[in-house]
Each structure stands twice: as structure tokens, then as C-alpha cells.
Design an enzyme around this catalytic site. Sequence first.
Site, PDB file in Angstrom:
ATOM      1  CB  CYS A 176      -9.080 -12.605  -0.062  1.00  0.00           C
ATOM      2  SG  CYS A 176      -7.527 -11.801  -0.476  1.00  0.00           S
TER       3      CYS A 176
ATOM      4  CB  CYS B 294     -10.350  -9.250   1.484  1.00  0.00           C
ATOM      5  SG  CYS B 294      -8.562  -9.081   1.466  1.00  0.00           S
TER       6      CYS B 294
ATOM      7  NE  ARG C 224     -10.740  -6.968  -5.956  1.00  0.00           N
ATOM      8  CZ  ARG C 224      -9.911  -7.993  -5.788  1.00  0.00           C
ATOM      9  NH1 ARG C 224      -8.763  -7.830  -5.190  1.00  0.00           N
ATOM     10  NH2 ARG C 224     -10.242  -9.204  -6.204  1.00  0.00           N
TER      11      ARG C 224
ATOM     12  CB  CYS D 243      -5.088 -11.139  -4.697  1.00  0.00           C
ATOM     13  SG  CYS D 243      -5.628  -9.422  -4.648  1.00  0.00           S
TER      14      CYS D 243
ATOM     15  CB  CYS E 258       4.519   0.611   3.636  1.00  0.00           C
ATOM     16  SG  CYS E 258       4.991  -1.094   3.969  1.00  0.00           S
TER      17      CYS E 258
ATOM     18  CB  CYS F 146       0.985   1.932   5.278  1.00  0.00           C
ATOM     19  SG  CYS F 146      -0.241   0.916   6.144  1.00  0.00           S
TER      20      CYS F 146
ATOM     21  CB  CYS G 126       2.379  -2.249  10.794  1.00  0.00           C
ATOM     22  SG  CYS G 126       3.299  -3.350   9.720  1.00  0.00           S
TER      23      CYS G 126
HETATM   24  N1  SAM Z   1       0.437  -5.736   6.104  1.00  0.00           N
HETATM   25  C1  SAM Z   1       0.116  -6.448   4.958  1.00  0.00           C
HETATM   26  C2  SAM Z   1       0.992  -6.102   3.780  1.00  0.00           C
HETATM   27  O1  SAM Z   1       1.571  -5.032   3.748  1.00  0.00           O
HETATM   28  O2  SAM Z   1       1.088  -6.932   2.882  1.00  0.00           O
HETATM   29  C3  SAM Z   1      -1.329  -6.365   4.534  1.00  0.00           C
HETATM   30  C4  SAM Z   1      -2.070  -5.064   4.631  1.00  0.00           C
HETATM   31  S1  SAM Z   1      -1.533  -3.742   3.568  1.00  0.00           S
HETATM   32  C5  SAM Z   1      -2.410  -2.402   4.243  1.00  0.00           C
HETATM   33  C6  SAM Z   1      -2.243  -4.144   2.002  1.00  0.00           C
HETATM   34  C7  SAM Z   1      -2.020  -3.198   0.854  1.00  0.00           C
HETATM   35  O3  SAM Z   1      -2.845  -2.056   0.986  1.00  0.00           O
HETATM   36  C8  SAM Z   1      -0.638  -2.589   0.672  1.00  0.00           C
HETATM   37  O4  SAM Z   1       0.252  -3.462   0.054  1.00  0.00           O
HETATM   38  C9  SAM Z   1      -0.942  -1.420  -0.246  1.00  0.00           C
HETATM   39  O5  SAM Z   1      -0.839  -1.799  -1.594  1.00  0.00           O
HETATM   40  C10 SAM Z   1      -2.388  -1.069   0.106  1.00  0.00           C
HETATM   41  N2  SAM Z   1      -2.446   0.238   0.793  1.00  0.00           N
HETATM   42  C11 SAM Z   1      -2.099   0.487   2.061  1.00  0.00           C
HETATM   43  N3  SAM Z   1      -2.244   1.801   2.360  1.00  0.00           N
HETATM   44  C12 SAM Z   1      -2.706   2.387   1.244  1.00  0.00           C
HETATM   45  C13 SAM Z   1      -3.028   3.733   0.908  1.00  0.00           C
HETATM   46  N4  SAM Z   1      -2.886   4.720   1.778  1.00  0.00           N
HETATM   47  N5  SAM Z   1      -3.473   3.996  -0.334  1.00  0.00           N
HETATM   48  C14 SAM Z   1      -3.598   2.986  -1.228  1.00  0.00           C
HETATM   49  N6  SAM Z   1      -3.295   1.712  -0.985  1.00  0.00           N
HETATM   50  C15 SAM Z   1      -2.842   1.400   0.238  1.00  0.00           C
HETATM   51  C1  DTB Z   2      -5.394  -3.750  -1.917  1.00  0.00           C
HETATM   52  O1  DTB Z   2      -4.701  -3.789  -2.951  1.00  0.00           O
HETATM   53  N1  DTB Z   2      -6.018  -2.654  -1.469  1.00  0.00           N
HETATM   54  C2  DTB Z   2      -6.685  -2.927  -0.225  1.00  0.00           C
HETATM   55  C3  DTB Z   2      -6.442  -4.445  -0.025  1.00  0.00           C
HETATM   56  N2  DTB Z   2      -5.594  -4.774  -1.109  1.00  0.00           N
HETATM   57  C4  DTB Z   2      -5.949  -4.949   1.244  1.00  0.00           C
HETATM   58  C5  DTB Z   2      -6.221  -2.052   0.886  1.00  0.00           C
HETATM   59  C6  DTB Z   2      -6.386  -0.580   0.619  1.00  0.00           C
HETATM   60  C7  DTB Z   2      -6.011   0.156   1.851  1.00  0.00           C
HETATM   61  C8  DTB Z   2      -6.274   1.627   1.754  1.00  0.00           C
HETATM   62  C9  DTB Z   2      -5.903   2.356   2.988  1.00  0.00           C
HETATM   63  C10 DTB Z   2      -6.666   1.952   4.222  1.00  0.00           C
HETATM   64  O2  DTB Z   2      -7.911   1.893   4.190  1.00  0.00           O
HETATM   65  O3  DTB Z   2      -6.022   1.729   5.261  1.00  0.00           O
HETATM   66 FE1  SF4 Z   3       2.482  -2.695   7.690  1.00  0.00          FE
HETATM   67 FE2  SF4 Z   3       1.015  -1.039   6.255  1.00  0.00          FE
HETATM   68 FE3  SF4 Z   3       3.315  -1.904   5.291  1.00  0.00          FE
HETATM   69 FE4  SF4 Z   3       1.233  -3.640   5.526  1.00  0.00          FE
HETATM   70  S1  SF4 Z   3       1.377  -1.839   4.190  1.00  0.00           S
HETATM   71  S2  SF4 Z   3       3.377  -3.979   6.101  1.00  0.00           S
HETATM   72  S3  SF4 Z   3       0.282  -2.794   7.371  1.00  0.00           S
HETATM   73  S4  SF4 Z   3       3.065  -0.615   7.096  1.00  0.00           S
END
Ligand code: SAM
Ligand code: DTB
Ligand code: SF4
Length: 377
Positions: free
Chosen positions: A166, A133, A298, A226, A93, A96, A89
Site C-alpha cells: 500500500c 504501507c 482498521r 483505502c 492538516c 499532522c 510537508c
Molecule cells: N501526505 C499524505 C496524505 O496526507 O495523504 C500521506 C500521509 S498522511 C500522514 C496519512 C493519514 O494519516 C492522514 O490522512 C491522516 O488521516 C492520518 N494522520 C496523520 N496524522 C495523524 C494523527 N496525528 N493522528 C491520527 N491520524 C493521523
Molecule cells: C491511516 O489512516 N493512518 C495511518 C496510515 N493511514 C497512513 C497513519 C497514522 C499516522 C499517525 C501519526 C503519525 O504516526 O505520524
Molecule cells: Fe502533509 Fe501530513 Fe497533511 Fe499528509 S497529512 S498532506 S503529510 S500535512
Amino acid sequence: MMWIMRSIRRPLGQFQVAAASFSSSAAAVEAERSIREGVRNDWRREEIKSIYDSPILDLLFHAAQVHRHAHNFREVQQCTLLSIKTGGCSEDCSYCPQSSRYSTGLKAQKLMNEDAVLEAARKAKEAGSTRFCMGAAWRDTVGRKTNFNQILEYVKEIRDMGMEVCCTLGMLEKQQALELKKAGLTAYNHNLDTSREFYPNIITTRTYDERLQTLEYVRDAGINVCSGGIIGLGEAEEDRVGLLHTLATLPIHPESVPINALVAVKGTPLQDQKPVEIWEMIRMIATARIVMPKAMVRLSAGRVRFSMPEQALCFLAGANSIFTGEKLLTTQNNDYDADQTMFKLLGLIPKAPDFSERPAPKEFEPENTEVAAASSG
Ligand code: SAM
Ligand code: DTB
Ligand code: SF4
């Protein structure tokens, strides 16, 4: 007997003062008001802060009362995640593991094919999950027409299996939200993650207002929103309150509010963050429950670190949804058998899927259908 008589005759002053101070925490006052008057969207930030700051057991007790008033407290929704497009990506963030800017050892993959996605949905359904989802590691869906149309097909197929569906695909444009609605999408996940003030410390490649814009398109398309956030990013308590304030003052409260505890992944800038304590999670869940009584709250990422009694406190505080299945998107989730045992032990029952729909917008009325059709080919 003598003692009872004496206590009855004793002036009540001292007890009254004690009782009054017990029942006058902001959590008590606002929970009672929530039960009496229902959903509000005009919360002031200070009001939410004083609920959040209430003595923890009082907050927990009153959130539990709101929960029981607005929901069947035994029902817990089971949702299953599938990362249909993993890694690589462009965004930064800091939490992430899927950002291409960090070395987390994750290999970038292409969009998963239909057979693999439908197979995963079938398995999730068999395991008792009612909402599927699909997540994609994208900034947005713009310029991804082929993949996006493919995902519309997945949405239709999974809805036809009798599951709620979702997606979380990054930022959307208005037309794409309309197309997802038409395909039968139940909810779209797009998190605000934290407060507006703290947000630039975590993400610099897209703005808070862009996130709110996507939520508006989703809401206007008649898809359930959501949206929630993450705690443990290094934010102050004031930022947690700020996040809840933004969510609770949206024109319609989100249908679901995921509360994630940071999963600190090696290689990300937040790899050394201190783990979130259960009390912080309970405070966040309970406050969300009081200020957004009807939302599904959740207990999301980070659940794997919490013991069964700790999770039980989260359910008592008002959480009524979890992610089940061995993986979240890329990280480990709770064990299937452990979740089954927990449901049995705590007397929880799976929540049935809900297919009641918010109305589709005007764009789908017969005279306007060419608008939606024009871009879906
Ligand atoms: N790329 C899309 C976005 O950012 O909207 C969808 C996927 S993203 C991984 C969805 C959500 O997962 C993020 O907004 C964040 O709140 C959560 N998330 C991602 N990495 C995480 C982590 N290491 N710990 C907890 N929540 C995480
Ligand atoms: C949300 O709030 N938490 C989920 C879902 N929406 C997409 C994602 C959590 C991701 C945790 C890190 C991972 O497994 O990559
Ligand atoms: Fe990309 Fe992760 Fe950010 Fe979603 S949360 S936009 S997958 S870097």
C-alpha cells in the site's frame, strides 16, 4: 414447575412489547437487512445517523453479527507502516506532526533509500505482517518523477517478497495511479479524514473534492481504495456520520476503512484535544461495519492508548485490521510482544495476504500500452 406453567399461561403482551423495542433499533434493522440483502451504496445520511445513535450494546451486538456473516471473525489483518519520506510537508492538516507549518521537532528527511525500505519490509514480514504501507509527507506526487519512479521500484520489490503493498503519497493524477497499478500496488491510502462540512476547519490547502478525485483515479486504475478518517479533531457526531456516509455511498465501498483516533502531537494546532474515548471508537467501528459489511475496518492510530479489553471490544464491533510494528509513521505504536499476547489471548489469527486483483483498466490492454509506457520512463 408451577412458576413455569404460570409464565407459559401468562399473556405475552408485556414481553412482546419489550422484545419488540429491543429488536427495533436502527442497528438491528439495518444489520439484518445488510445480512439479507448485502452491500448497499444508496445509504441516506439519516439512516446512518440512526444506526450510529443506537444503544451502544445493541449497536455492538448487531455489528458483530454482520461481521461474522461477512468475514471470519477470528482473522485480523496485520499491516505495517513505514514513513519513507518524513516531514517538511507543505500542507496545513492541523492534526499532522509532519506539516512544515508547525513546530513539532520533526526533522524533514529525503526519500529513504532502497536498502533501508526493503530491509524494513523484510522485518515486517518476519514479524507476521502481510501488508506493507509506505507513507510520504507530500501534498501530491506531481513534479516528483525521480522519487515516484523510485517508489514504483519499491512497490515491485515488496510485492515480489509476497506482501500486499500500500502507498499513501498524497494526491495522485490519473497516470500515476495507472503506473502504481502496473507496478503491482494492492491498495492506495487516501483519507477523507472527516465530513465535507467540518473539513475546512482542519485543512485549507486542498479540498474535499480533490481528495475524492484521487480516490476516483485509484478506483478506476483497478487499485483497492483505502480511505477512512480521524475522530477526536473537535468534530461533532454529525461529522462522523457525514464521513461514514460519504464513504458508504462511493461507487464501490473502500476495500479498507482506517478509523484513526487523533494522536495529539505537541506543536500541532490540535495538541490539546481531549483524547477519544473507547465508546466513541466502538460506535464508529460498529457503524462502519454495518454500512460497509465487506470492508476491512482498521483500528488505526490511537490504538496504543487502548487496553487489551478495550481493543477486544473494537474487534467484536467489527474491526479486522490493525497496524503492527513499533511505529506508525512518526508516532509510537503498540508493542510487538503485547500484540502477540493479545492475539493469543483473544484467539485471533493473522489474516493471510490476498493477491486477488481488480482488473486493470483498458489503458493496459495491448493496443493501449504505449499510454502507460509513455510516462513511466
Ligand atoms: N501526505 C499524505 C496524505 O496526507 O495523504 C500521506 C500521509 S498522511 C500522514 C496519512 C493519514 O494519516 C492522514 O490522512 C491522516 O488521516 C492520518 N494522520 C496523520 N496524522 C495523524 C494523527 N496525528 N493522528 C491520527 N491520524 C493521523
Ligand atoms: C491511516 O489512516 N493512518 C495511518 C496510515 N493511514 C497512513 C497513519 C497514522 C499516522 C499517525 C501519526 C503519525 O504516526 O505520524
Ligand atoms: Fe502533509 Fe501530513 Fe497533511 Fe499528509 S497529512 S498532506 S503529510 S500535512
